[in-house]
Design a protein around this motif. Structure first.
Motif, mmCIF file in Angstrom:
data_model
loop_
_atom_site.group_PDB
_atom_site.id
_atom_site.type_symbol
_atom_site.label_atom_id
_atom_site.label_comp_id
_atom_site.label_asym_id
_atom_site.label_seq_id
_atom_site.Cartn_x
_atom_site.Cartn_y
_atom_site.Cartn_z
ATOM 1 N N ALA A 7 0.844 -1.191 0.000
ATOM 2 C CA ALA A 7 0.000 0.000 0.000
ATOM 3 C C ALA A 7 0.878 1.240 0.000
ATOM 4 N N SER A 13 5.571 -0.931 -1.578
ATOM 5 C CA SER A 13 5.007 -0.062 -2.608
ATOM 6 C C SER A 13 6.109 0.645 -3.383
ATOM 7 N N ARG A 75 -1.659 8.942 3.942
ATOM 8 C CA ARG A 75 -2.842 8.136 3.628
ATOM 9 C C ARG A 75 -4.130 8.881 3.907
ATOM 10 N N MET A 80 -5.607 8.975 -1.306
ATOM 11 C CA MET A 80 -5.760 7.558 -1.631
ATOM 12 C C MET A 80 -6.749 7.356 -2.781
ATOM 13 N N VAL A 84 -5.771 5.548 -6.225
ATOM 14 C CA VAL A 84 -6.481 4.350 -6.667
ATOM 15 C C VAL A 84 -7.080 4.555 -8.057
ATOM 16 N N SER A 141 -0.234 -2.999 -7.285
ATOM 17 C CA SER A 141 -0.281 -1.735 -6.535
ATOM 18 C C SER A 141 -1.708 -1.240 -6.380
ATOM 19 N N PHE A 144 -3.677 -3.387 -3.822
ATOM 20 C CA PHE A 144 -3.280 -3.101 -2.435
ATOM 21 C C PHE A 144 -3.858 -1.758 -1.970
ATOM 22 N N ASN A 145 -3.783 -0.753 -2.836
ATOM 23 C CA ASN A 145 -4.297 0.561 -2.454
ATOM 24 C C ASN A 145 -5.809 0.573 -2.381
ATOM 25 N N TRP A 147 -7.623 -1.984 -1.461
ATOM 26 C CA TRP A 147 -7.916 -2.663 -0.209
ATOM 27 C C TRP A 147 -7.743 -1.696 0.964
ATOM 28 N N LEU A 148 -6.663 -0.925 0.937
ATOM 29 C CA LEU A 148 -6.419 0.030 2.012
ATOM 30 C C LEU A 148 -7.492 1.116 2.030
#
Length: 152
Positions: A7, A13, A75, A80, A84, A141, A144-145, A147-148
């Protein structure tokens, strides 16, 4: 869920972003070693998309490097969301460009040496392979982002 590997703001990352940039640069170099790529729209599309992926990946690699160095990841929800959306857009465009390049190269190779010499088509294949690898890292990438973003 703060330390999700891959992330934004983590060393994983940073590695993913640097990998994206390296494979995109390699794809661009293999494609641009010859001037004949301008004859085919798919090849021009790949060059354009890789030209967009390189600054995006390097910029986010600098953000990741700074976040790792100061040990404080950036973040915020708005940042974000932009990351994304940019990752998903460039990931889909990279996949489209690499698939179109691979299919046009395959078509040129099947048509014989009159359109594409073996050496030239080999470089186009390497360019498409590097673009696929860049897409794979970009997809990782973006997942992961995403999901975060969803977990925050």
């Amino acid at each position: 869920m703060d330390e999700l590997p891959g992330a934004l703001g983590t060393s994983a990352s940073l590695a993913l972003r640097l990998g994206q940039a390296v494979f995109s640069i390699a794809s661009l170099l293999f494609m641009c070693l010859d001037v004949e790529f301008y004859s085919y729209t798919a090849f021009c599309f790949l060059v354009t998309i890789m030209g967009l992926v390189i600054p995006w990946s390097l910029t986010l690699a600098m953000v990741d490097g700074f976040s790792v160095f100061v040990k404080r990841p950036a973040r915020q929800q708005g940042i974000m969301s932009i990351v994304v959306m940019g990752d998903w857009a460039l990931s889909l465009l990279s996949l489209a460009a690499s698939c179109s390049t691979a299919s046009v190269t395959d078509l040129l190779m099947a048509s014989g040496a009159s359109f594409c010499s073996t050496n030239l088509c080999g470089r186009y294949q390497l360019s498409a392979a590097m673009a696929f690898l860049s897409w794979f890292l970009s997809l990782a990438s973006s997942l992961f982002n995403l999901w975060l973003l969803a977990s925050s």
